[in-house]
Design a protein around this motif. Structure first.
Motif, PDB file in Angstrom:
ATOM      1  N   ALA A  72      29.213  45.408  40.796  1.00 21.99           N
ATOM      2  CA  ALA A  72      30.533  46.036  41.539  1.00 21.99           C
ATOM      3  C   ALA A  72      31.695  46.547  40.634  1.00 21.99           C
ATOM      4  O   ALA A  72      31.536  46.019  39.616  1.00 21.99           O
ATOM      5  N   PRO A  73      32.442  47.144  41.492  1.00 19.30           N
ATOM      6  CA  PRO A  73      33.899  47.149  40.607  1.00 19.30           C
ATOM      7  C   PRO A  73      34.397  45.867  40.124  1.00 19.30           C
ATOM      8  O   PRO A  73      34.492  44.965  40.685  1.00 19.30           O
ATOM      9  N   ASP A  74      35.069  46.086  39.055  1.00 17.65           N
ATOM     10  CA  ASP A  74      35.846  45.105  38.285  1.00 17.65           C
ATOM     11  C   ASP A  74      36.795  44.143  39.149  1.00 17.65           C
ATOM     12  O   ASP A  74      37.010  42.838  38.830  1.00 17.65           O
ATOM     13  N   ALA A  75      37.353  44.946  40.161  1.00 24.59           N
ATOM     14  CA  ALA A  75      38.595  44.131  40.805  1.00 24.59           C
ATOM     15  C   ALA A  75      37.921  43.611  42.216  1.00 24.59           C
ATOM     16  O   ALA A  75      38.679  42.766  42.908  1.00 24.59           O
ATOM     17  N   PHE A  76      36.633  43.806  42.387  1.00 24.20           N
ATOM     18  CA  PHE A  76      36.267  43.262  43.735  1.00 24.20           C
ATOM     19  C   PHE A  76      36.165  41.824  43.990  1.00 24.20           C
ATOM     20  O   PHE A  76      36.857  41.487  44.973  1.00 24.20           O
ATOM     21  N   ASP A  77      35.770  41.080  43.254  1.00 27.63           N
ATOM     22  CA  ASP A  77      35.717  39.652  43.435  1.00 27.63           C
ATOM     23  C   ASP A  77      37.019  39.002  43.237  1.00 27.63           C
ATOM     24  O   ASP A  77      37.278  37.970  44.184  1.00 27.63           O
ATOM     25  N   LEU A  78      38.046  39.485  42.476  1.00 26.14           N
ATOM     26  CA  LEU A  78      39.314  39.009  42.330  1.00 26.14           C
ATOM     27  C   LEU A  78      39.962  39.213  43.846  1.00 26.14           C
ATOM     28  O   LEU A  78      40.733  38.521  44.348  1.00 26.14           O
ATOM     29  N   ALA A  79      39.903  40.639  44.251  1.00 23.77           N
ATOM     30  CA  ALA A  79      40.368  40.730  45.492  1.00 23.77           C
ATOM     31  C   ALA A  79      39.894  39.917  46.660  1.00 23.77           C
ATOM     32  O   ALA A  79      40.582  39.499  47.651  1.00 23.77           O
ATOM     33  N   GLN A  80      38.599  39.642  46.820  1.00 22.91           N
ATOM     34  CA  GLN A  80      38.114  38.659  47.913  1.00 22.91           C
ATOM     35  C   GLN A  80      38.738  37.286  47.637  1.00 22.91           C
ATOM     36  O   GLN A  80      39.074  36.641  48.556  1.00 22.91           O
ATOM     37  N   LEU A  81      38.815  36.836  46.381  1.00 23.58           N
ATOM     38  CA  LEU A  81      39.552  35.568  46.258  1.00 23.58           C
ATOM     39  C   LEU A  81      40.760  35.352  46.691  1.00 23.58           C
ATOM     40  O   LEU A  81      41.321  34.435  47.316  1.00 23.58           O
ATOM     41  N   ARG A 140      42.678  49.621  41.902  1.00 25.24           N
ATOM     42  CA  ARG A 140      41.508  49.218  42.330  1.00 25.24           C
ATOM     43  C   ARG A 140      41.524  47.959  43.067  1.00 25.24           C
ATOM     44  O   ARG A 140      40.303  47.788  44.167  1.00 25.24           O
ATOM     45  N   TYR A 141      42.149  47.144  42.531  1.00 22.01           N
ATOM     46  CA  TYR A 141      42.301  45.650  43.517  1.00 22.01           C
ATOM     47  C   TYR A 141      42.679  46.011  45.031  1.00 22.01           C
ATOM     48  O   TYR A 141      41.846  45.388  45.734  1.00 22.01           O
ATOM     49  N   GLU A 179      38.282  57.536  53.126  1.00 21.29           N
ATOM     50  CA  GLU A 179      37.607  57.999  52.033  1.00 21.29           C
ATOM     51  C   GLU A 179      38.485  57.543  50.778  1.00 21.29           C
ATOM     52  O   GLU A 179      37.581  57.162  49.717  1.00 21.29           O
ATOM     53  N   PRO A 180      39.601  57.513  50.650  1.00 20.15           N
ATOM     54  CA  PRO A 180      40.293  57.192  49.473  1.00 20.15           C
ATOM     55  C   PRO A 180      39.951  55.837  49.145  1.00 20.15           C
ATOM     56  O   PRO A 180      40.451  55.211  47.926  1.00 20.15           O
ATOM     57  N   LEU A 181      39.292  54.885  49.815  1.00 18.25           N
ATOM     58  CA  LEU A 181      38.856  53.543  49.471  1.00 18.25           C
ATOM     59  C   LEU A 181      37.804  53.617  48.714  1.00 18.25           C
ATOM     60  O   LEU A 181      37.392  52.642  48.102  1.00 18.25           O
ATOM     61  N   VAL A 182      37.109  54.831  48.620  1.00 19.44           N
ATOM     62  CA  VAL A 182      35.491  54.844  47.908  1.00 19.44           C
ATOM     63  C   VAL A 182      35.651  54.760  46.455  1.00 19.44           C
ATOM     64  O   VAL A 182      34.635  54.508  45.682  1.00 19.44           O
ATOM     65  N   PRO A 183      36.836  55.462  46.006  1.00 26.13           N
ATOM     66  CA  PRO A 183      36.535  55.907  44.287  1.00 26.13           C
ATOM     67  C   PRO A 183      36.151  54.658  43.570  1.00 26.13           C
ATOM     68  O   PRO A 183      35.562  54.799  42.385  1.00 26.13           O
ATOM     69  N   PRO A 184      37.118  53.393  43.626  1.00 33.58           N
ATOM     70  CA  PRO A 184      36.410  52.196  42.879  1.00 33.58           C
ATOM     71  C   PRO A 184      34.929  52.022  43.003  1.00 33.58           C
ATOM     72  O   PRO A 184      34.294  51.752  41.724  1.00 33.58           O
ATOM     73  N   PHE A 185      34.276  52.312  43.955  1.00 35.68           N
ATOM     74  CA  PHE A 185      32.845  51.961  44.103  1.00 35.68           C
ATOM     75  C   PHE A 185      32.064  53.355  43.452  1.00 35.68           C
ATOM     76  O   PHE A 185      30.944  53.033  43.185  1.00 35.68           O
ATOM     77  N   ARG A 186      32.509  54.366  43.530  1.00 34.45           N
ATOM     78  CA  ARG A 186      31.951  55.643  42.807  1.00 34.45           C
ATOM     79  C   ARG A 186      32.237  55.641  41.289  1.00 34.45           C
ATOM     80  O   ARG A 186      31.186  55.845  40.473  1.00 34.45           O
ATOM     81  N   ASP A 187      33.389  55.208  40.834  1.00 32.48           N
ATOM     82  CA  ASP A 187      33.804  55.388  39.459  1.00 32.48           C
ATOM     83  C   ASP A 187      33.792  54.180  38.455  1.00 32.48           C
ATOM     84  O   ASP A 187      33.963  54.292  37.464  1.00 32.48           O
ATOM     85  N   GLY A 188      33.795  52.864  39.117  1.00 33.17           N
ATOM     86  CA  GLY A 188      33.769  51.866  38.491  1.00 33.17           C
ATOM     87  C   GLY A 188      35.454  51.564  37.840  1.00 33.17           C
ATOM     88  O   GLY A 188      36.454  52.143  38.411  1.00 33.17           O
ATOM     89  N   PRO A 189      35.444  50.972  36.648  1.00 38.08           N
ATOM     90  CA  PRO A 189      34.415  50.442  35.890  1.00 38.08           C
ATOM     91  C   PRO A 189      33.537  49.265  36.654  1.00 38.08           C
ATOM     92  O   PRO A 189      34.237  48.487  37.579  1.00 38.08           O
ATOM     93  N   PHE A 190      32.349  48.983  36.326  1.00 38.94           N
ATOM     94  CA  PHE A 190      31.472  47.936  37.112  1.00 38.94           C
ATOM     95  C   PHE A 190      31.208  46.788  36.404  1.00 38.94           C
ATOM     96  O   PHE A 190      31.251  46.983  35.044  1.00 38.94           O
ATOM     97  N   THR A 191      31.027  45.751  36.941  1.00 37.61           N
ATOM     98  CA  THR A 191      30.653  44.553  36.203  1.00 37.61           C
ATOM     99  C   THR A 191      29.757  43.566  37.253  1.00 37.61           C
ATOM    100  O   THR A 191      29.530  43.986  38.135  1.00 37.61           O
ATOM    101  N   LEU A 192      29.289  42.480  36.516  1.00 35.03           N
ATOM    102  CA  LEU A 192      28.506  41.693  37.223  1.00 35.03           C
ATOM    103  C   LEU A 192      29.546  40.753  38.430  1.00 35.03           C
ATOM    104  O   LEU A 192      30.576  40.592  38.133  1.00 35.03           O
ATOM    105  N   SER A 193      29.060  40.871  39.724  1.00 36.82           N
ATOM    106  CA  SER A 193      29.721  40.353  40.993  1.00 36.82           C
ATOM    107  C   SER A 193      29.181  39.314  41.596  1.00 36.82           C
ATOM    108  O   SER A 193      27.874  39.607  41.868  1.00 36.82           O
ATOM    109  N   HIS A 194      29.538  38.238  41.825  1.00 37.44           N
ATOM    110  CA  HIS A 194      29.276  37.227  43.070  1.00 37.44           C
ATOM    111  C   HIS A 194      29.158  37.895  44.360  1.00 37.44           C
ATOM    112  O   HIS A 194      28.150  37.644  45.021  1.00 37.44           O
TER     113      HIS A 194
END
Length: 223
Positions: A109-118, A158-159, A68-83
């Motif tokens: 999606a969370p602002d760190a998500f796309d950079l983490a994927q890259l 978040r990343y 569950e500690p992995l969930v907060p970014p997806f609950r709290d954001g901040p959110f942005t346009l994500s590929h």
């Protein structure tokens, strides 16, 4: 090329600060419900399908609670346009410019998500060492600030959480595709995915309660 991809991502997020109501991506959100569903998908297939077992309800609930500690970014954001699939496979070079493909799953999606994927994709982990990773994270934040949209505090945390959540999603997905759908080849990618997972688990000590179960069911993730 990674630097260019980071700059492109920053431009994508800045452009996304003005939502287009006609664009389907702005009507979909990578929220806590979807994040938890993907963690459950890991248990379904990264554990149960892999080992041919059905976890007791209490064991399943405990493992998901420990993740569950992995969930907060997806609950709290901040959110942005994500590929949502922002990795090197989907970023092509044409006439010295980067172009994106495979963007049909774009959403908010969370602002760190796309950079983490890259930076932590199953093959880029072989090319992006800790120094380059830190440089690219700093470059992204600099680009956002220069455009007048600085990232909120806690970005690196978040990343890491976004990266590890994605690791679990991929493990479950690849076992589902290989074993359930009988599409061969996906499990060959998992060693590098596990390497990303080990790296992120070391950086997230609050995931320690999950380690005993992971050691049993996914020993490759043991830091």
């Amino acid at each position: 090329l990674f630097a260019q991809a980071v700059d492109l991502l920053a431009r994508l997020q800045v452009a996304g600060t003005t939502p287009d109501p006609a664009c389907v991506a702005f009507g979909r959100r990578f929220d806590e419900t979807l994040a938890r569903a993907e963690l459950a998908h890991f248990v379904d297939h990264g554990v149960e399908t892999r080992h041919g077992v059905t976890l007791a309800p209490s064991a399943r609930a405990q493992l998901l609670a420990d993740l569950e500690p992995l969930v907060p970014p997806f609950r709290d954001g901040p959110f942005t346009l994500s590929h949502r699939d922002y990795m090197a496979w989907n970023i092509h070079v044409r006439d010295d410019r980067l172009v994106l493909i495979d963007f049909q799953d774009a959403l908010v999606a969370p602002d760190a998500f796309d950079l983490a994927q890259l930076l932590t994709d199953r093959t880029t982990i072989e090319r992006v060492d800790a120094t380059l990773e830190a440089e690219m994270i700093a470059r992204f934040q600099t680009a956002r600030r220069a455009a007048g949209f600085p990232v909120a505090d806690g970005f690196e945390d978040r990343y890491r959480r976004c990266a590890l959540q994605h690791v679990f999603k991929v493990i479950g997905r690849f076992y589902f595709l290989e074993v359930v759908r009988q599409k061969p080849g996906y499990l060959a990618y998992l060693p590098s995915v596990y390497a990303v997972g080990r790296h992120m688990l070391r950086a997230l000590p609050d995931l320690a309660p999950a380690l005993p179960a992971l050691k049993r069911w996914a020993p490759e993730l043991e830091p």
